[in-house]
Design a protein around this motif. Sequence first.
Motif, PDB file in Angstrom:
ATOM      1  N   CYS A 241      13.140   0.168 -23.896  1.00  0.00           N
ATOM      2  CA  CYS A 241      13.612  -0.624 -25.027  1.00  0.00           C
ATOM      3  C   CYS A 241      12.555  -0.622 -26.131  1.00  0.00           C
ATOM      4  CB  CYS A 241      13.919  -2.053 -24.592  1.00  0.00           C
ATOM      5  SG  CYS A 241      14.470  -3.122 -25.937  1.00  0.00           S
TER       6      CYS A 241
ATOM      7  N   VAL B 298      23.156   5.763 -22.242  1.00  0.00           N
ATOM      8  CA  VAL B 298      22.828   4.521 -22.941  1.00  0.00           C
ATOM      9  C   VAL B 298      24.012   3.553 -22.901  1.00  0.00           C
ATOM     10  CG1 VAL B 298      22.283   3.544 -25.199  1.00  0.00           C
ATOM     11  CG2 VAL B 298      21.084   5.589 -24.421  1.00  0.00           C
TER      12      VAL B 298
ATOM     13  N   TRP C 294      23.128  -0.531 -23.074  1.00  0.00           N
ATOM     14  CA  TRP C 294      22.121  -0.446 -24.116  1.00  0.00           C
ATOM     15  C   TRP C 294      22.796  -0.058 -25.422  1.00  0.00           C
ATOM     16  CZ3 TRP C 294      16.442   0.534 -23.146  1.00  0.00           C
ATOM     17  CH2 TRP C 294      16.050   0.040 -21.887  1.00  0.00           C
ATOM     18  N   SER C 295      22.071  -0.189 -26.527  1.00  0.00           N
ATOM     19  CA  SER C 295      22.596   0.226 -27.816  1.00  0.00           C
ATOM     20  C   SER C 295      21.565   1.098 -28.509  1.00  0.00           C
ATOM     21  CB  SER C 295      22.914  -1.000 -28.687  1.00  0.00           C
ATOM     22  OG  SER C 295      21.728  -1.731 -28.970  1.00  0.00           O
TER      23      SER C 295
ATOM     24  N   HIS D  44      16.351   2.682 -29.186  1.00  0.00           N
ATOM     25  CA  HIS D  44      17.286   2.095 -28.222  1.00  0.00           C
ATOM     26  C   HIS D  44      16.875   0.656 -27.927  1.00  0.00           C
ATOM     27  CE1 HIS D  44      17.323   6.486 -27.386  1.00  0.00           C
ATOM     28  NE2 HIS D  44      18.615   6.271 -27.481  1.00  0.00           N
ATOM     29  N   ARG D  45      17.862  -0.153 -27.562  1.00  0.00           N
ATOM     30  CA  ARG D  45      17.592  -1.559 -27.227  1.00  0.00           C
ATOM     31  C   ARG D  45      18.288  -1.893 -25.918  1.00  0.00           C
ATOM     32  NH1 ARG D  45      19.126  -5.408 -31.971  1.00  0.00           N
ATOM     33  NH2 ARG D  45      17.295  -6.597 -31.390  1.00  0.00           N
ATOM     34  N   CYS D  46      17.587  -2.638 -25.061  1.00  0.00           N
ATOM     35  CA  CYS D  46      18.147  -3.057 -23.774  1.00  0.00           C
ATOM     36  C   CYS D  46      19.288  -4.044 -24.022  1.00  0.00           C
ATOM     37  CB  CYS D  46      17.063  -3.682 -22.903  1.00  0.00           C
ATOM     38  SG  CYS D  46      16.481  -5.289 -23.505  1.00  0.00           S
TER      39      CYS D  46
ATOM     40  N   SER E 134      19.805  -6.161 -27.416  1.00  0.00           N
ATOM     41  CA  SER E 134      20.961  -5.778 -28.219  1.00  0.00           C
ATOM     42  C   SER E 134      21.720  -6.994 -28.731  1.00  0.00           C
ATOM     43  CB  SER E 134      21.921  -4.898 -27.395  1.00  0.00           C
ATOM     44  OG  SER E 134      21.309  -3.660 -27.092  1.00  0.00           O
TER      45      SER E 134
END
Length: 201
Positions: free
Chosen positions: A14, A38, A43-44, A53-55, A59
């Motif tokens: 992340c 993803v 994730w996003s 990317h974000r966890c 997100s």
Amino acid sequence: MSVVPDDQLMALICDTCGHTVTVTACVSPDAEVVWTLVAEHGWSGSPFATGPHRCPYCSLLPPAGGGHVPCRDHGPGGIVGIDHVDGATVVAATGDIDLDSGDTLRAALGHAADMGGHVVVDLSRVHVIDSTGLGVLVRAHRDARDRGVMLCLAGPSRFVRTVLHTMRLDGVLPVFDSRDEALADLSAAGHRPTHPTPDLG
């Protein structure tokens, strides 16, 4: 790197909090293509390994500056119209199709499905699409196929076309240069798909 490949595994990292999870690598001839991986884990972010990317937790958090942060000056994503034309439903999207606007597109495509018939997703005003948006389109494509109808994309920008091509989705989702071209193809085919729609698995 936000997604680090390691033999049969990939580490999702992340970019916001540094949380890392190791998952089985997705089967893809291109190690840079990670959008399915993803999306499947909640994730996003970017459809490419290079991120960001974000966890799932991050997100859900608002951007650090507060409010929506559009890509450059593109503006937040949304739906500018849902029209029923010649037996098909045209859903016109705008802005950036990402985590913030994915639910809006999903709801619009759900409404289009309720109306029955083929669906044309007009992307001519869309600038950016991420893994969330791709996931929404693929699920809508599967739903349309299950109903025996066709979902196609119209007027994608050069960037969106590049993403579709890199993800190998341009061979799955029929893509037309314009909304009128998509509607003409559906009409000429007697509202039967003229493009193969391979199974996504």
